[in-house]
Design a protein around this motif. Sequence first.
Motif, short mmCIF file in Angstrom:
data_model
loop_
_atom_site.label_atom_id
_atom_site.label_comp_id
_atom_site.label_asym_id
_atom_site.label_seq_id
_atom_site.Cartn_x
_atom_site.Cartn_y
_atom_site.Cartn_z
N ARG A 68 0.82 -1.21 0.00
CA ARG A 68 0.00 0.00 0.00
C ARG A 68 0.85 1.26 0.00
N ARG A 69 2.09 1.14 0.46
CA ARG A 69 3.02 2.27 0.45
C ARG A 69 4.13 2.06 -0.58
N HIS A 70 3.82 1.21 -1.58
CA HIS A 70 4.74 0.94 -2.69
C HIS A 70 6.09 0.41 -2.21
N LEU A 71 6.02 -0.45 -1.20
CA LEU A 71 7.20 -1.14 -0.71
C LEU A 71 7.08 -2.61 -1.09
N ARG A 112 16.92 -7.97 -3.25
CA ARG A 112 16.25 -6.76 -3.70
C ARG A 112 17.17 -5.90 -4.56
N VAL A 113 18.44 -5.81 -4.21
CA VAL A 113 19.37 -4.99 -4.99
C VAL A 113 19.56 -5.57 -6.38
N LEU A 114 19.56 -6.89 -6.48
CA LEU A 114 19.70 -7.51 -7.81
C LEU A 114 18.50 -7.23 -8.71
N ASP A 115 17.36 -6.90 -8.11
CA ASP A 115 16.19 -6.52 -8.90
C ASP A 115 16.33 -5.14 -9.52
N GLY A 116 17.25 -4.37 -9.01
CA GLY A 116 17.45 -3.03 -9.54
C GLY A 116 17.87 -2.08 -8.44
N PRO A 117 18.91 -1.27 -8.66
CA PRO A 117 19.39 -0.33 -7.63
C PRO A 117 18.53 0.92 -7.58
N PRO A 119 16.95 4.51 -5.17
CA PRO A 119 16.28 4.84 -3.90
C PRO A 119 15.17 3.85 -3.53
N GLN A 120 14.44 3.35 -4.53
CA GLN A 120 13.37 2.41 -4.23
C GLN A 120 13.93 1.10 -3.67
N ALA A 126 15.25 -1.69 3.40
CA ALA A 126 15.02 -1.30 4.80
C ALA A 126 13.73 -1.93 5.33
N ALA A 127 12.68 -1.94 4.51
CA ALA A 127 11.43 -2.56 4.92
C ALA A 127 11.60 -4.07 5.11
N SER A 128 12.42 -4.69 4.27
CA SER A 128 12.66 -6.13 4.39
C SER A 128 13.43 -6.47 5.66
N VAL A 129 14.39 -5.63 6.02
CA VAL A 129 15.12 -5.82 7.27
C VAL A 129 14.16 -5.72 8.46
#
Length: 291
Positions: A68-71, A112-117, A119-120, A126-129
């Motif tokens: 809902r917050r695009h995370l 997540r980083v491998l999906d694309g670097p 700000p998103q 951070a949300a995953s942590v």
Amino acid sequence: MAAAPLEPAGTAPQASRAGRNLPAAIAVGVVLLGVFGASLWFRPEPFVALAIITMGAGLWELKQAFARRHLNLPFLPLAVGGAGMAVSAYAGGPEALLVAYVLTLAAVVLWRVLDGPGPQALRDAAASVFAATYVPFLGGFVVLLLGQADGAWRVALFILLAVANDTGGYIAGVLFGRHPLAPTVSPKKSWEGLAGSLVLAVVVGLGGTVLVLDLPLSTHWWLGVVLGVMTAVTATVGDLAESLLKRDLELKDMGSLLPGHGGVLDRVDSLLVTAPFVYLVLSVAASGTTA
């Protein structure tokens, strides 16, 4: 979650003054208590499996809520890592849980980083942590309890403390709730409800000291009091923290899997925050009695 309603009389007959469908909530609560109790009865492995399923459901609810917050939470590495934390906690103790936790954090961030670097990716990481810490890591302390001497009984005591916290808070809140505890976060909670949680949780803590821990009440009454007070305080903090999260996400419940309760996270939010403290207190008590 300690309920402490402040609503006036005259609510719909199918719901309680706390806004719940009370018959459904009681029925689901009894079934859950029975399922987890049965899983502890013969061998510990079924309980570990149920813990993994519960963690997976909680992570899935977080994934849907954060969207809902695009995370975007990478569910697969989170679920696999959560299962690894539960198994590691049972098989290897706190050190193994910590190692599995660190490996899970590395995996979800890398995934997540491998999906694309960009700000998103940083926001998603951070949300995953947060998700890995909030659900499987804190939940892993319940499995650590299971690995202690008389672990099944200690987990049972932990669950009964949570039930006492909820029940005492609900009854006192319905009957006497007049003064809001945190009106901007959870308007239905009251100081009277918190007092009810404290009283019943302390009673269960005292009983558990004698019946579960097999310690004399005359010299270890303080342990029961600490368990009860700590459970009421940490459970309330956990419940209010999830209420803040839901308020930010503009959600009433994290899910709808459990009728009368909402989602899995709505049921275990207070347990997750309480588990590390109960584990710590019981570990210190065990070391003190064997010294």
